[in-house]
Write a protein that holds these residues in place. Structure first.
Motif, PDB file in Angstrom:
ATOM      1  N   LYS A   2       0.849  -1.191   0.000  1.00  0.00           N
ATOM      2  CA  LYS A   2       0.000   0.000   0.000  1.00  0.00           C
ATOM      3  C   LYS A   2       0.884   1.240   0.000  1.00  0.00           C
ATOM      4  CE  LYS A   2      -3.874   2.156   2.471  1.00  0.00           C
ATOM      5  NZ  LYS A   2      -4.822   2.018   3.604  1.00  0.00           N
ATOM      6  N   TYR A   3       0.673   2.116  -0.949  1.00  0.00           N
ATOM      7  CA  TYR A   3       1.433   3.356  -1.086  1.00  0.00           C
ATOM      8  C   TYR A   3       2.939   3.088  -1.147  1.00  0.00           C
ATOM      9  CZ  TYR A   3      -3.007   5.477   0.406  1.00  0.00           C
ATOM     10  OH  TYR A   3      -4.324   5.842   0.515  1.00  0.00           O
ATOM     11  N   VAL A   4       3.361   2.091  -1.909  1.00  0.00           N
ATOM     12  CA  VAL A   4       4.788   1.788  -1.988  1.00  0.00           C
ATOM     13  C   VAL A   4       5.431   2.650  -3.076  1.00  0.00           C
ATOM     14  CG1 VAL A   4       4.411  -0.565  -1.175  1.00  0.00           C
ATOM     15  CG2 VAL A   4       4.565  -0.121  -3.635  1.00  0.00           C
ATOM     16  N   SER A   5       6.677   2.973  -2.887  1.00  0.00           N
ATOM     17  CA  SER A   5       7.417   3.735  -3.892  1.00  0.00           C
ATOM     18  C   SER A   5       7.852   2.797  -5.006  1.00  0.00           C
ATOM     19  CB  SER A   5       8.637   4.385  -3.265  1.00  0.00           C
ATOM     20  OG  SER A   5       9.592   3.402  -2.901  1.00  0.00           O
ATOM     21  N   GLU A   6       8.188   3.384  -6.147  1.00  0.00           N
ATOM     22  CA  GLU A   6       8.699   2.566  -7.247  1.00  0.00           C
ATOM     23  C   GLU A   6      10.025   1.906  -6.859  1.00  0.00           C
ATOM     24  OE1 GLU A   6       9.501   2.890 -12.063  1.00  0.00           O
ATOM     25  OE2 GLU A   6       8.227   4.357 -11.034  1.00  0.00           O
ATOM     26  N   ALA A   7      10.822   2.593  -6.059  1.00  0.00           N
ATOM     27  CA  ALA A   7      12.128   2.061  -5.661  1.00  0.00           C
ATOM     28  C   ALA A   7      11.997   0.807  -4.803  1.00  0.00           C
ATOM     29  CB  ALA A   7      12.920   3.127  -4.912  1.00  0.00           C
ATOM     30  N   GLU A   8      10.929   0.714  -4.020  1.00  0.00           N
ATOM     31  CA  GLU A   8      10.759  -0.440  -3.135  1.00  0.00           C
ATOM     32  C   GLU A   8       9.741  -1.448  -3.663  1.00  0.00           C
ATOM     33  OE1 GLU A   8       9.264   0.905   0.666  1.00  0.00           O
ATOM     34  OE2 GLU A   8       7.572   1.950  -0.253  1.00  0.00           O
ATOM     35  N   ALA A   9       9.175  -1.183  -4.816  1.00  0.00           N
ATOM     36  CA  ALA A   9       8.065  -1.996  -5.318  1.00  0.00           C
ATOM     37  C   ALA A   9       8.431  -3.470  -5.488  1.00  0.00           C
ATOM     38  CB  ALA A   9       7.561  -1.436  -6.650  1.00  0.00           C
ATOM     39  N   MET A  10       9.639  -3.757  -5.937  1.00  0.00           N
ATOM     40  CA  MET A  10      10.006  -5.151  -6.201  1.00  0.00           C
ATOM     41  C   MET A  10      10.108  -5.976  -4.923  1.00  0.00           C
ATOM     42  SD  MET A  10       9.962  -5.001  -9.405  1.00  0.00           S
ATOM     43  CE  MET A  10      10.589  -6.598  -9.897  1.00  0.00           C
ATOM     44  N   ASP A  11      10.193  -5.329  -3.767  1.00  0.00           N
ATOM     45  CA  ASP A  11      10.219  -6.058  -2.498  1.00  0.00           C
ATOM     46  C   ASP A  11       8.895  -6.756  -2.223  1.00  0.00           C
ATOM     47  OD1 ASP A  11      12.762  -5.053  -2.126  1.00  0.00           O
ATOM     48  OD2 ASP A  11      12.114  -3.443  -0.786  1.00  0.00           O
ATOM     49  N   TYR A  12       7.860  -6.389  -2.957  1.00  0.00           N
ATOM     50  CA  TYR A  12       6.521  -6.927  -2.725  1.00  0.00           C
ATOM     51  C   TYR A  12       6.144  -7.998  -3.747  1.00  0.00           C
ATOM     52  CZ  TYR A  12       6.195  -3.038   0.481  1.00  0.00           C
ATOM     53  OH  TYR A  12       6.424  -2.173   1.530  1.00  0.00           O
ATOM     54  N   VAL A  13       7.058  -8.322  -4.628  1.00  0.00           N
ATOM     55  CA  VAL A  13       6.792  -9.296  -5.691  1.00  0.00           C
ATOM     56  C   VAL A  13       7.300 -10.671  -5.275  1.00  0.00           C
ATOM     57  CG1 VAL A  13       7.312  -9.931  -8.085  1.00  0.00           C
ATOM     58  CG2 VAL A  13       6.863  -7.526  -7.489  1.00  0.00           C
ATOM     59  N   ALA A  14       6.389 -11.660  -5.267  1.00  0.00           N
ATOM     60  CA  ALA A  14       6.796 -13.040  -4.973  1.00  0.00           C
ATOM     61  C   ALA A  14       7.480 -13.676  -6.173  1.00  0.00           C
ATOM     62  CB  ALA A  14       5.581 -13.868  -4.564  1.00  0.00           C
ATOM     63  N   GLY A  15       6.992 -13.361  -7.367  1.00  0.00           N
ATOM     64  CA  GLY A  15       7.575 -13.949  -8.562  1.00  0.00           C
ATOM     65  C   GLY A  15       6.707 -13.692  -9.771  1.00  0.00           C
ATOM     66  N   TYR A  16       6.905 -14.516 -10.788  1.00  0.00           N
ATOM     67  CA  TYR A  16       6.294 -14.278 -12.092  1.00  0.00           C
ATOM     68  C   TYR A  16       5.706 -15.564 -12.648  1.00  0.00           C
ATOM     69  CZ  TYR A  16       9.333 -10.255 -11.570  1.00  0.00           C
ATOM     70  OH  TYR A  16       9.961  -9.141 -11.070  1.00  0.00           O
ATOM     71  N   ALA A  17       4.777 -15.394 -13.576  1.00  0.00           N
ATOM     72  CA  ALA A  17       4.179 -16.530 -14.264  1.00  0.00           C
ATOM     73  C   ALA A  17       3.714 -16.060 -15.635  1.00  0.00           C
ATOM     74  CB  ALA A  17       3.005 -17.102 -13.463  1.00  0.00           C
ATOM     75  N   ILE A  18       3.323 -17.014 -16.445  1.00  0.00           N
ATOM     76  CA  ILE A  18       2.675 -16.718 -17.725  1.00  0.00           C
ATOM     77  C   ILE A  18       1.171 -16.682 -17.497  1.00  0.00           C
ATOM     78  CG2 ILE A  18       2.325 -17.510 -20.103  1.00  0.00           C
ATOM     79  CD1 ILE A  18       4.867 -19.265 -19.678  1.00  0.00           C
ATOM     80  N   THR A  19       0.500 -15.780 -18.177  1.00  0.00           N
ATOM     81  CA  THR A  19      -0.957 -15.849 -18.226  1.00  0.00           C
ATOM     82  C   THR A  19      -1.435 -15.639 -19.655  1.00  0.00           C
ATOM     83  OG1 THR A  19      -3.019 -15.050 -17.231  1.00  0.00           O
ATOM     84  CG2 THR A  19      -1.361 -13.405 -17.722  1.00  0.00           C
ATOM     85  N   GLY A  69      -8.480 -17.311 -18.006  1.00  0.00           N
ATOM     86  CA  GLY A  69      -7.320 -16.839 -17.250  1.00  0.00           C
ATOM     87  C   GLY A  69      -6.371 -17.959 -16.875  1.00  0.00           C
ATOM     88  N   GLN A  70      -5.763 -18.589 -17.871  1.00  0.00           N
ATOM     89  CA  GLN A  70      -4.766 -19.626 -17.588  1.00  0.00           C
ATOM     90  C   GLN A  70      -3.525 -18.992 -16.967  1.00  0.00           C
ATOM     91  OE1 GLN A  70      -6.534 -19.459 -20.407  1.00  0.00           O
ATOM     92  NE2 GLN A  70      -7.465 -21.462 -20.689  1.00  0.00           N
ATOM     93  N   ILE A  71      -3.061 -19.558 -15.850  1.00  0.00           N
ATOM     94  CA  ILE A  71      -1.870 -19.054 -15.167  1.00  0.00           C
ATOM     95  C   ILE A  71      -0.927 -20.223 -14.910  1.00  0.00           C
ATOM     96  CG2 ILE A  71      -0.952 -17.813 -13.173  1.00  0.00           C
ATOM     97  CD1 ILE A  71      -3.654 -16.529 -12.761  1.00  0.00           C
ATOM     98  N   GLY A  72       0.367 -20.005 -15.132  1.00  0.00           N
ATOM     99  CA  GLY A  72       1.358 -21.051 -14.862  1.00  0.00           C
ATOM    100  C   GLY A  72       2.204 -21.315 -16.094  1.00  0.00           C
ATOM    101  N   PRO A  73       2.955 -22.428 -16.094  1.00  0.00           N
ATOM    102  CA  PRO A  73       2.839 -23.582 -15.204  1.00  0.00           C
ATOM    103  C   PRO A  73       3.394 -23.378 -13.795  1.00  0.00           C
ATOM    104  CG  PRO A  73       4.686 -23.878 -16.692  1.00  0.00           C
ATOM    105  CD  PRO A  73       3.992 -22.627 -17.134  1.00  0.00           C
ATOM    106  N   TRP A  74       4.275 -22.383 -13.635  1.00  0.00           N
ATOM    107  CA  TRP A  74       4.947 -22.218 -12.351  1.00  0.00           C
ATOM    108  C   TRP A  74       4.848 -20.772 -11.880  1.00  0.00           C
ATOM    109  CZ3 TRP A  74       9.219 -23.305 -16.136  1.00  0.00           C
ATOM    110  CH2 TRP A  74       9.205 -24.647 -16.561  1.00  0.00           C
ATOM    111  N   LEU A  75       5.028 -20.605 -10.593  1.00  0.00           N
ATOM    112  CA  LEU A  75       5.412 -19.320 -10.018  1.00  0.00           C
ATOM    113  C   LEU A  75       6.933 -19.353  -9.932  1.00  0.00           C
ATOM    114  CD1 LEU A  75       5.308 -16.692  -8.352  1.00  0.00           C
ATOM    115  CD2 LEU A  75       4.798 -18.089  -6.354  1.00  0.00           C
ATOM    116  N   VAL A  76       7.588 -18.541 -10.729  1.00  0.00           N
ATOM    117  CA  VAL A  76       9.055 -18.499 -10.760  1.00  0.00           C
ATOM    118  C   VAL A  76       9.503 -17.344  -9.875  1.00  0.00           C
ATOM    119  CG1 VAL A  76      11.105 -18.320 -12.214  1.00  0.00           C
ATOM    120  CG2 VAL A  76       9.045 -19.444 -13.093  1.00  0.00           C
ATOM    121  N   THR A  77      10.265 -17.641  -8.842  1.00  0.00           N
ATOM    122  CA  THR A  77      10.645 -16.629  -7.868  1.00  0.00           C
ATOM    123  C   THR A  77      11.643 -15.638  -8.462  1.00  0.00           C
ATOM    124  OG1 THR A  77      12.255 -18.207  -6.975  1.00  0.00           O
ATOM    125  CG2 THR A  77      10.132 -18.029  -5.848  1.00  0.00           C
TER     126      THR A  77
END
Length: 281
Positions: free
Chosen positions: A136-153, A179-187
């Protein structure tokens, strides 16, 4: 890590893809890939687990969406300048936000279901960002600290529902199995630069989309920051970051999916999806 969920719809178990290519069960480590299990602390703990000691999952099970408990499926429209051009629209001065119903979420290889009354069901390969802790109200500089990972959709879209009928885009984006998501959550440790990933999609073996996340108008960090100014992002929320050119709507003449088609899509380092196209009953 490449984290996943496997099993029948609604009864998936957490797992991971081992470096030897086998699926390993994580049920003794976590209840599911949801909520606090997606936090940086939890993911760091999973990274310390001896994957060789985890049970092997046999029999090539169905893969479900790699995260559970998604409260918000947030999509970004027109986030590739060349896709905006093929749609006949200007690049937006701020990110275009719309929601896709969480009931559209399904596994990476589950079928695309053409809904009743559809005449213009379309494809959209996209990079998905999975949120790992409340933002909530995060800066762009700290935004990536809130990302668990990535996937395809695959942001499947019914264009007539989306743009030719009254109201907003949501009804053209939210049909079942849109909304197909996956196959993985890649950290994050396996994706050092989410803005340099090859992105592609084929229909019946023919390449339709062949782009790169480097051409996004608004990158991942900016999107997490921007969205957090308007709503709290929660663990398991999905941000689908837009699609490169090559969608059926942009072709001359337009081309749309029909029952019997096969859609394949991928993003470098994030795996592959394959979907049969079927008609709803």
């Amino acid at each position: 890590m490449k984290l996943l969920r496997y099993g029948a719809p609604g009864a998936e178990k957490p797992g991971l893809l081992h470096r030897d290519g086998t699926l390993r069960d994580l049920s003794d480590m976590i209840d599911d890939l949801a909520g606090a299990a997606l936090s940086p602390e939890s993911l760091a703990g999973l990274a310390e687990v001896d994957a060789d000691s985890l049970p092997v999952v046999e029999d090539n099970p169905r893969l479900g969406p790699p995260i559970a408990g998604t409260g918000k499926f947030i999509c970004i429209g027109l986030n590739y300048a060349d896709h905006a051009a093929e749609s006949g629209l200007d690049v937006p001065p701020e990110p275009v936000i719309f929601m896709k119903a969480s009931s559209a979420i399904c596994g990476p290889n589950d079928p695309i279901v053409i809904p009743r009354g559809s005449t213009k069901t379309d494809w959209e390969v996209e990079l998905a960002v999975i949120i790992g802790k409340p933002a909530k109200y995060v800066s762009e500089a700290e935004a990536m600290d809130y990302v668990a990972g990535y996937a395809i959709t695959n942001d499947v879209s019914e264009r007539a529902f989306q743009t030719e009928r009254a109201g907003q885009w949501t009804k053209g984006k939210s049909c079942d199995n849109f909304g197909q998501i996956g196959p993985w959550l890649v950290t994050q440790d396996e994706v050092p630069d989410p803005q340099s990933l090859a992105v592609w999609l084929k229909v019946n073996g023919e390449t339709m989309q062949d782009g790169s996340s480097s051409t996004m108008v608004y990158g991942v960090a900016h999107l997490v920051h921007y969205l957090s100014q308007f709503m709290t992002l929660h663990p398991g929320d999905v941000i689908s970051t837009g699609t490169p050119p090559g969608v059926g709507l942009g072709m001359t003449p337009p081309r749309y999916l029909k029952a019997g088609d096969v859609v394949e899509l991928g993003i470098a380092g994030l795996g592959l999806q394959r979907q049969d196209v079927i008609a709803d009953q």
